[in-house]
Design a protein around this motif. Sequence first.
Motif, PDB file in Angstrom:
ATOM      1  N   GLU A  45       0.803  -1.216   0.000  1.00  0.00           N
ATOM      2  CA  GLU A  45       0.000   0.000   0.000  1.00  0.00           C
ATOM      3  C   GLU A  45       0.844   1.277   0.000  1.00  0.00           C
ATOM      4  OE1 GLU A  45      -3.330  -0.092  -0.375  1.00  0.00           O
ATOM      5  OE2 GLU A  45      -3.069  -2.259  -0.519  1.00  0.00           O
ATOM      6  N   LYS A  46       2.136   1.158   0.213  1.00  0.00           N
ATOM      7  CA  LYS A  46       3.010   2.337   0.256  1.00  0.00           C
ATOM      8  C   LYS A  46       3.520   2.755  -1.121  1.00  0.00           C
ATOM      9  CE  LYS A  46       4.636   2.062   4.979  1.00  0.00           C
ATOM     10  NZ  LYS A  46       5.810   2.012   5.850  1.00  0.00           N
ATOM     11  N   SER A  47       3.084   2.078  -2.149  1.00  0.00           N
ATOM     12  CA  SER A  47       3.529   2.449  -3.491  1.00  0.00           C
ATOM     13  C   SER A  47       2.857   3.748  -3.911  1.00  0.00           C
ATOM     14  CB  SER A  47       3.188   1.351  -4.491  1.00  0.00           C
ATOM     15  OG  SER A  47       1.804   1.311  -4.737  1.00  0.00           O
ATOM     16  N   SER A  48       3.428   4.366  -4.926  1.00  0.00           N
ATOM     17  CA  SER A  48       2.853   5.584  -5.490  1.00  0.00           C
ATOM     18  C   SER A  48       3.099   5.571  -6.990  1.00  0.00           C
ATOM     19  CB  SER A  48       3.500   6.824  -4.869  1.00  0.00           C
ATOM     20  OG  SER A  48       4.864   6.896  -5.242  1.00  0.00           O
ATOM     21  N   GLU A  49       2.364   6.421  -7.683  1.00  0.00           N
ATOM     22  CA  GLU A  49       2.578   6.511  -9.128  1.00  0.00           C
ATOM     23  C   GLU A  49       4.015   6.954  -9.414  1.00  0.00           C
ATOM     24  OE1 GLU A  49       0.826   8.963 -12.932  1.00  0.00           O
ATOM     25  OE2 GLU A  49      -0.541   8.445 -11.292  1.00  0.00           O
ATOM     26  N   ARG A  50       4.529   7.826  -8.585  1.00  0.00           N
ATOM     27  CA  ARG A  50       5.910   8.307  -8.753  1.00  0.00           C
ATOM     28  C   ARG A  50       6.917   7.163  -8.613  1.00  0.00           C
ATOM     29  NH1 ARG A  50       8.633  13.172  -5.203  1.00  0.00           N
ATOM     30  NH2 ARG A  50      10.619  13.147  -6.268  1.00  0.00           N
ATOM     31  N   ALA A  51       6.724   6.304  -7.615  1.00  0.00           N
ATOM     32  CA  ALA A  51       7.630   5.166  -7.413  1.00  0.00           C
ATOM     33  C   ALA A  51       7.532   4.199  -8.580  1.00  0.00           C
ATOM     34  CB  ALA A  51       7.305   4.455  -6.104  1.00  0.00           C
ATOM     35  N   LEU A  52       6.314   3.920  -9.037  1.00  0.00           N
ATOM     36  CA  LEU A  52       6.142   2.989 -10.153  1.00  0.00           C
ATOM     37  C   LEU A  52       6.756   3.546 -11.431  1.00  0.00           C
ATOM     38  CD1 LEU A  52       2.511   1.812  -9.393  1.00  0.00           C
ATOM     39  CD2 LEU A  52       4.614   0.466  -9.134  1.00  0.00           C
ATOM     40  N   GLU A  53       6.604   4.836 -11.643  1.00  0.00           N
ATOM     41  CA  GLU A  53       7.213   5.465 -12.814  1.00  0.00           C
ATOM     42  C   GLU A  53       8.738   5.385 -12.740  1.00  0.00           C
ATOM     43  OE1 GLU A  53       7.485   9.968 -14.158  1.00  0.00           O
ATOM     44  OE2 GLU A  53       5.479   9.128 -14.488  1.00  0.00           O
ATOM     45  N   ALA A  54       9.305   5.610 -11.576  1.00  0.00           N
ATOM     46  CA  ALA A  54      10.761   5.523 -11.404  1.00  0.00           C
ATOM     47  C   ALA A  54      11.247   4.094 -11.657  1.00  0.00           C
ATOM     48  CB  ALA A  54      11.158   5.977 -10.004  1.00  0.00           C
ATOM     49  N   ILE A  55      10.488   3.123 -11.189  1.00  0.00           N
ATOM     50  CA  ILE A  55      10.846   1.721 -11.425  1.00  0.00           C
ATOM     51  C   ILE A  55      10.790   1.416 -12.919  1.00  0.00           C
ATOM     52  CG2 ILE A  55      10.088  -0.664 -11.088  1.00  0.00           C
ATOM     53  CD1 ILE A  55       9.132   0.291  -8.246  1.00  0.00           C
ATOM     54  N   GLN A  56       9.738   1.878 -13.593  1.00  0.00           N
ATOM     55  CA  GLN A  56       9.622   1.649 -15.027  1.00  0.00           C
ATOM     56  C   GLN A  56      10.789   2.283 -15.781  1.00  0.00           C
ATOM     57  OE1 GLN A  56       6.291   3.517 -16.996  1.00  0.00           O
ATOM     58  NE2 GLN A  56       6.325   2.014 -18.661  1.00  0.00           N
ATOM     59  N   MET A  57      11.164   3.498 -15.436  1.00  0.00           N
ATOM     60  CA  MET A  57      12.282   4.173 -16.114  1.00  0.00           C
ATOM     61  C   MET A  57      13.606   3.451 -15.860  1.00  0.00           C
ATOM     62  SD  MET A  57      10.973   6.583 -17.862  1.00  0.00           S
ATOM     63  CE  MET A  57       9.487   5.618 -18.056  1.00  0.00           C
TER      64      MET A  57
END
Length: 64
Positions: A45-57
């Motif tokens: 639940e601590k994920s964020s769109e920003r974290a997911l975007e950083a992981i994708q990049m």
Amino acid sequence: MRWTDILDIAMALDEAHPDVDVAHIRFTDLHRWVVELPAFADDPEKSSERALEAIQMAWLAERE
């Protein structure tokens, strides 16, 4: 691994999902794949769109 371990997560995802088109993944799938990693030990639940975007990049950079 925790959500802040962006590079470690990207490398683990690249090993776990070598055939994925990283540029066109949905964040819902990315979130699930991160949480499913054996070494992942953070609160889903601590994920964020920003974290997911950083992981994708980072994952895209790992592929290059």
